[in-house]
Design an enzyme around this catalytic site. Structure first.
Site, PDB file in Angstrom:
ATOM      1  N   CYS A 283      -7.983  -6.152   1.786  1.00 34.46           N
ATOM      2  CA  CYS A 283      -7.923  -4.773   2.249  1.00 34.46           C
ATOM      3  C   CYS A 283      -9.296  -4.116   2.276  1.00 34.46           C
ATOM      4  O   CYS A 283      -9.476  -3.070   2.881  1.00 34.46           O
ATOM      5  CB  CYS A 283      -6.982  -3.962   1.361  1.00 34.46           C
ATOM      6  SG  CYS A 283      -5.280  -4.577   1.407  1.00 34.46           S
TER       7      CYS A 283
ATOM      8  N   THR B   8       0.829  -1.211   0.000  1.00 30.23           N
ATOM      9  CA  THR B   8       0.000   0.000   0.000  1.00 30.23           C
ATOM     10  C   THR B   8       0.859   1.255   0.000  1.00 30.23           C
ATOM     11  O   THR B   8       0.617   2.193  -0.768  1.00 30.23           O
ATOM     12  CB  THR B   8      -0.947  -0.002   1.209  1.00 30.23           C
ATOM     13  OG1 THR B   8      -1.852  -1.105   1.085  1.00 30.23           O
ATOM     14  CG2 THR B   8      -1.743   1.289   1.280  1.00 30.23           C
TER      15      THR B   8
END
Length: 398
Positions: free
Chosen positions: A338, A76
Site C-alpha cells: 500500500c 483498509t
C-alpha cells in the site's frame, strides 16, 4: 489447488495471494446470477441467502457470531471503520475518551485514520513502542492505560505484522485493556490462515479481515465487531450491513471470500508448517549467497508469521534490489504494497531501532499456498549477483 499466476517467481504473497480454485468457482457461478440482496423479490431473496450463508460460514471460521460480521471493501476500509467508528462511539458515550493507542508498527490503514482523527477531530494518537524484534512493549501499554484510563477510546494492535512478520502478544494486550474497560481492535489481515484466529477466545472487540490475503478476491473484506461495543458508520445511504456500511452488497465476492477463508482455516495447520519450513530454507539460501544479510523480526524461537522473511542487505538500496530481481523474473517487496512506489524508509524498521540506511536496504519475501522449493531455488541462484550489482552501483554513486 489455486488459479495459477504468470511464469515469474512470485514472493509477495503478503501483498496479495492468488485466488484458490474453489473461490473462483463460487464467484464465477454467482456472477451470472441476477439479484440485489436488498431487493424483496425472489432474485433478491436468493442473493440475500447467499450473503447470509456466507456470513455464517465466515463467522464459524473465525470464532464469532454472524451478527458481528460487517462486510467491507477490504482491510483498509475495515481498519478505518474500526479506528474511527469505535473512537466516535466511545466519545459519544463519554466526551473524555479522546486517546487512541496504537503500536508504532501498524499498517498505514490504522495509522493514517488515527492521525486523521488527531489532525481533524481533537483526538490524541499515541504510538506504543516496540522492541528490536518488532514486539509490542507491554509495559509501555500498561503505563499508557494506567495514566487516565477513562480518557482512552481504543487500543489497536495488529495480530501479525505485514512487513517483518512479528506476531503480537494479543492475549496480554486484551487483558491489560479489559482491566480498564477499553476496547481492543486488531488488524488480523495477515493472521487469518497463518495463525489460529479464534476471536471469541482471544476476546478482542473488533478484528479486520481481507479476502485477497487468503485466496479470495480483491475488494472485499470484513470488520468483525462485538455488538456490545458500539460502532459509528463511515458510510451512509441505504442502511445495508446493519446500518454500519451502506452500499449494495457484493454477493459473489462475499461468497468467494467466505469460501476462501473457510478453506484457509481448515488447511491452516499443514499450510503454516509447510510455509515455515520453506521460509527457513529461503533464509538459509540467501545467507549462503549473502553472508552479511540480516534477518529482521523475531529470532529463531520467536513468534513469526510462517510465510514472511524480511531481510536487510547492507550497502544496498531496497528499491534497486527489487527492480534488479524483477528484471530476472523474481517478484518481492520492500514492505507494504500500500506504500509501494514511495521512496521512504520503512516505519516498521525505524520503530524497531534500525537506522535509515538499513531500513532502506531491506526486502520482504513472503510465501503463499502456491509457493514451491523451486521458487526458493530461483531466488538463491539470483540473489548473490543481484546484491553484488546493487552494491557496485551504490559505490559508484557515492
Amino acid at each position: 489447488m489455486s488459479t495459477h499466476r504468470t511464469g515469474s517467481v512470485y514472493l509477495d504473497h503478503a501483498a496479495s495471494t492468488p485466488m484458490v480454485a474453489e473461490a473462483v468457482t463460487v464467484m464465477t457461478d454467482l456472477l451470472g446470477r441476477l439479484g440485489n440482496p436488498s431487493s424483496l423479490h425472489a432474485s433478491g431473496r436468493r442473493a440475500r441467502r447467499v450473503v447470509e450463508e456466507s456470513r455464517e460460514q465466515l463467522a464459524a471460521a473465525v470464532g464469532c457470531r454472524p451478527a458481528e460480521v460487517v462486510f467491507t471493501s477490504g482491510g483498509t476500509e475495515g481498519d478505518n471503520l474500526a479506528v474511527k467508528g469505535l473512537t466516535w462511539a466511545r466519545r459519544d458515550g463519554d466526551p473524555r475518551r479522546r486517546r487512541v493507542l496504537t503500536s508504532a508498527i501498524e499498517h498505514h490503514a490504522v495509522l493514517d485514520p488515527a492521525a486523521w482523527l488527531a489532525e481533524h477531530d481533537g483526538v490524541a494518537h499515541e504510538l506504543l513502542a516496540v522492541d528490536g524484534h518488532g514486539r509490542l512493549d507491554l509495559d509501555a501499554l500498561a503505563a499508557r492505560l494506567d495514566h487516565d484510563p477513562d480518557s482512552v477510546a481504543l487500543v489497536s494492535v495488529m495480530w501479525g505484522n505485514n512487513e517483518v512478520g512479528t506476531v503480537q502478544p494479543l492475549d496480554e494486550v486484551v487483558a491489560l485493556a479489559r482491566a480498564h474497560g477499553v476496547p481492543v481492535h486488531t488488524d488480523a489481515v495477515q493472521a487469518l490462515g497463518a495463525l489460529e484466529v479464534d476471536l471469541a477466545r482471544t476476546g478482542v472487540d473488533a478484528a479486520t479481515l481481507s479476502a485477497h490475503k487468503v485466496g479470495g478476491p480483491y475488494g472485499v473484506g470484513a470488520l468483525v465487531c462485538r455488538r456490545e461495543v458500539g460502532l459509528v458508520p463511515l458510510v451512509h445511504g441505504g442502511g445495508q450491513e446493519q446500518d454500519l456500511r451502506s452500499g449494495t452488497v457484493d454477493a459473489p465476492s462475499i461468497a468467494a471470500f467466505a469460501t476462501a477463508a473457510a478453506l484457509a482455516v481448515e488447511r491452516r495447520g499443514a499450510h503454516a508448517a509447510r510455509l515455515a519450513a520453506l521460509r527457513d530454507d529461503l533464509v538459509a539460501a540467501v545467507r549462503a549467497a549473502v553472508p552479511d544479510v540480516v534477518l529482521n523480526g523475531p529470532g529463531p524461537a520467536g513468534d513469526r508469521l510462517p510465510g514472511v522473511a524480511h531481510l536487510t542487505f547492507p550497502g544496498c538500496e531496497g528499491d534497486s534490489l527489487l527492480m534488479l530481481l524483477d528484471a530476472r523474473g523474481i517478484e518481492c517487496s520492500t514492505g507494504s504494497a500500500c506504500s509501494a512506489g514511495v521512496p521512504q524508509a520503512s516505519h516498521v524498521l525505524l520503530a524497531m531501532g534500525c537506522d535509515d540506511a538499513a531500513a532502506r536496504g531491506s526486502l520482504r519475501f513472503s510465501l503463499g499456498h502456491d509457493s514451491t522449493a523451486d521458487d526458493v531455488a530461483s531466488l538463491a541462484a539470483e540473489i548473490g549477483p543481484v546484491v553484488d550489482r546493487a552494491r557496485a552501483a551504490g559505490r559508484a554513486a557515492s
